[in-house]
Scaffold this motif. Sequence first.
Motif, PDB file in Angstrom:
ATOM      1  N   PRO A 179       0.098  15.738  -1.076  1.00  0.00           N
ATOM      2  CA  PRO A 179      -0.013  16.227  -2.466  1.00  0.00           C
ATOM      3  C   PRO A 179      -0.239  17.728  -2.572  1.00  0.00           C
ATOM      4  CG  PRO A 179      -1.248  14.192  -2.193  1.00  0.00           C
ATOM      5  CD  PRO A 179      -0.825  14.611  -0.828  1.00  0.00           C
ATOM      6  N   LEU A 180      -0.966  18.323  -1.611  1.00  0.00           N
ATOM      7  CA  LEU A 180      -1.203  19.764  -1.643  1.00  0.00           C
ATOM      8  C   LEU A 180       0.083  20.545  -1.389  1.00  0.00           C
ATOM      9  CD1 LEU A 180      -4.584  19.959   0.314  1.00  0.00           C
ATOM     10  CD2 LEU A 180      -4.220  20.328  -2.142  1.00  0.00           C
ATOM     11  N   LEU A 181       1.013  19.960  -0.659  1.00  0.00           N
ATOM     12  CA  LEU A 181       2.298  20.603  -0.420  1.00  0.00           C
ATOM     13  C   LEU A 181       3.244  20.391  -1.604  1.00  0.00           C
ATOM     14  CD1 LEU A 181       2.563  19.502   3.304  1.00  0.00           C
ATOM     15  CD2 LEU A 181       2.491  21.877   2.525  1.00  0.00           C
ATOM     16  N   TRP A 182       3.200  19.209  -2.195  1.00  0.00           N
ATOM     17  CA  TRP A 182       4.094  18.889  -3.317  1.00  0.00           C
ATOM     18  C   TRP A 182       3.744  19.704  -4.559  1.00  0.00           C
ATOM     19  CZ3 TRP A 182       8.562  16.334  -3.352  1.00  0.00           C
ATOM     20  CH2 TRP A 182       9.104  15.956  -4.583  1.00  0.00           C
ATOM     21  N   TRP A 183       2.446  19.838  -4.833  1.00  0.00           N
ATOM     22  CA  TRP A 183       1.986  20.591  -6.013  1.00  0.00           C
ATOM     23  C   TRP A 183       1.351  21.913  -5.594  1.00  0.00           C
ATOM     24  CZ3 TRP A 183       0.930  15.102  -6.240  1.00  0.00           C
ATOM     25  CH2 TRP A 183       1.728  14.420  -7.166  1.00  0.00           C
ATOM     26  N   SER A 184       2.080  22.702  -4.828  1.00  0.00           N
ATOM     27  CA  SER A 184       1.525  23.960  -4.296  1.00  0.00           C
ATOM     28  C   SER A 184       1.603  25.112  -5.300  1.00  0.00           C
ATOM     29  CB  SER A 184       2.276  24.358  -3.023  1.00  0.00           C
ATOM     30  OG  SER A 184       3.658  24.512  -3.281  1.00  0.00           O
ATOM     31  N   GLU A 185       2.521  25.038  -6.258  1.00  0.00           N
ATOM     32  CA  GLU A 185       2.711  26.181  -7.163  1.00  0.00           C
ATOM     33  C   GLU A 185       1.439  26.544  -7.924  1.00  0.00           C
ATOM     34  OE1 GLU A 185       5.396  27.516 -11.025  1.00  0.00           O
ATOM     35  OE2 GLU A 185       6.115  25.903  -9.728  1.00  0.00           O
ATOM     36  N   PRO A 186       0.751  25.592  -8.580  1.00  0.00           N
ATOM     37  CA  PRO A 186      -0.472  25.985  -9.282  1.00  0.00           C
ATOM     38  C   PRO A 186      -1.552  26.520  -8.351  1.00  0.00           C
ATOM     39  CG  PRO A 186      -0.210  23.584  -9.268  1.00  0.00           C
ATOM     40  CD  PRO A 186       1.076  24.169  -8.802  1.00  0.00           C
ATOM     41  N   VAL A 187      -1.581  26.043  -7.122  1.00  0.00           N
ATOM     42  CA  VAL A 187      -2.562  26.559  -6.159  1.00  0.00           C
ATOM     43  C   VAL A 187      -2.263  28.016  -5.847  1.00  0.00           C
ATOM     44  CG1 VAL A 187      -3.510  26.304  -3.835  1.00  0.00           C
ATOM     45  CG2 VAL A 187      -2.884  24.269  -5.141  1.00  0.00           C
ATOM     46  N   LEU A 188      -0.999  28.322  -5.592  1.00  0.00           N
ATOM     47  CA  LEU A 188      -0.621  29.696  -5.263  1.00  0.00           C
ATOM     48  C   LEU A 188      -0.838  30.636  -6.444  1.00  0.00           C
ATOM     49  CD1 LEU A 188       2.673  28.928  -3.287  1.00  0.00           C
ATOM     50  CD2 LEU A 188       0.474  29.619  -2.341  1.00  0.00           C
ATOM     51  N   LEU A 189      -0.533  30.159  -7.653  1.00  0.00           N
ATOM     52  CA  LEU A 189      -0.777  30.985  -8.842  1.00  0.00           C
ATOM     53  C   LEU A 189      -2.261  31.231  -9.047  1.00  0.00           C
ATOM     54  CD1 LEU A 189       1.831  29.428 -11.321  1.00  0.00           C
ATOM     55  CD2 LEU A 189       1.935  31.690 -10.233  1.00  0.00           C
ATOM     56  N   ALA A 190      -3.077  30.205  -8.792  1.00  0.00           N
ATOM     57  CA  ALA A 190      -4.525  30.349  -8.934  1.00  0.00           C
ATOM     58  C   ALA A 190      -5.075  31.353  -7.925  1.00  0.00           C
ATOM     59  CB  ALA A 190      -5.215  29.002  -8.756  1.00  0.00           C
TER      60      ALA A 190
END
Length: 455
Positions: A113-124
């Motif tokens: 899941p951390l790889l699939w939904w990485s965009e919000p993590v990188l933006l944060a």
Amino acid sequence: MNNLSQPISPMTFSGHARAITILGLPLVGGHVAQFAIGLTDTIMLGWYGAEALAAITLAGSYFFSLFLLGSGFAFAVMPLVAAAAGAGEDQQIRRTTRMGLWLSLIYSVLAMPLLWWSEPVLLALGQKEQTAVLAAQYLRIAGWGLFPALLVMALKSYLAALERTQIVLWITLLAAAVNAVVNYMLIFGNWGAPEMGLAGAAIASVVTQLVSLIAVLAYALWVLPEHELLKNFWRPDPEVFSRVLRLGLPIGLTNLSETSLFAASAMMMGWLGTAPLAAHGIAVSLAGLTFMVHLGLSNASTIRAGNALGRKDPEHLARGAKVATVMSLAMSLVAIAAFLLIPEQLMSLFLAEDDPQKPQILAIGVGLLVMAAMFQMVDGLQAIALGVLRGVQDTAAPMLIAALSYWGLGIPCSYVFGFVLGYGGVGVWVGLVTGLGCAAVLLMWRFWRGAVRRI
């Protein structure tokens, strides 16, 4: 043939050097070939464009952080199998390898899941929107490669611990060749394939890991049928599962501590802009290539230390550790000379001649390679120290040392020198030098003052 169960006679320093070279060279080659997979992505995407290079730098750091955390269970297989082989316990070899595979699969499911939904993590984390979007597109595809990649790591550790290091090298070379061919085809749209850019590089990574898994599993089942690795594979083994978990989790967290230092530096370089991040990606790739030599020597040290532990032979352990340390320092001198004497030539290998950002990237990158030269020796020393400590199954204290060195000292120094004091990219890299230097001193002290005396 594997001769781990035979008694060992006292070895001279030259004898240790020969043994470590014979065992370690294929491992070094295997790590270089493995690193070449990521290096190929970086070079070809650098030719494709600066934005793609910045995105793969960011995505690569993110993926590698999660991969190294999970690889702790695979790395745990190596000393446990080496010690079991030294003690002549074949059943323990099978049980350990199976539970290493189990834990690798479980971790991959949790990390996906951390790889699939990485965009919000990188933006944060403050990354530029376009770079974060491109990196996330890459990770949604490449993330599926985590499953085969960790299984391959566990099986390679199993084979390396049994001193079957040459096959590890050949399988990794095969994977590197497959990756280069598929990358060339899909990134640029060659040989009738569609031009896919970053997505093509991601697909190539997954294909490469699957080919590696098929090859290494086929070899293990064919050459070592007595271990019956897949027979009753789904049968739980709570005792060994717990043992691999207890040894592997600290190794994974230690790996994460170090790679998070580099991942944090990539994030900080991203705050400075596309060109600094691209220059950082090239400099880290070059420094990482030289580190593969130290990592191969470290793995060889783990195997020999684990074997010495199984035989309860502290003299053999200490002498082998000294030889590995000297060999690592010698290789560091070669890397230092290259980074200081031909920095522009090395950086240019990653850039298209007509890239408008090339002069800026080169100007930044040359300064970063000077900093990379500064941490070559300490980077090698901390790798060797970790290797021998893992060989004697000492992983909890190194985890704490890594957290202190990289999170407590390295990352704060990167931020202070890079942004508070205004030294930019070079300042960010001061944190890398500081964290690695602290880790090298403390880990070496831990081994020589603690582990050797206990055994």
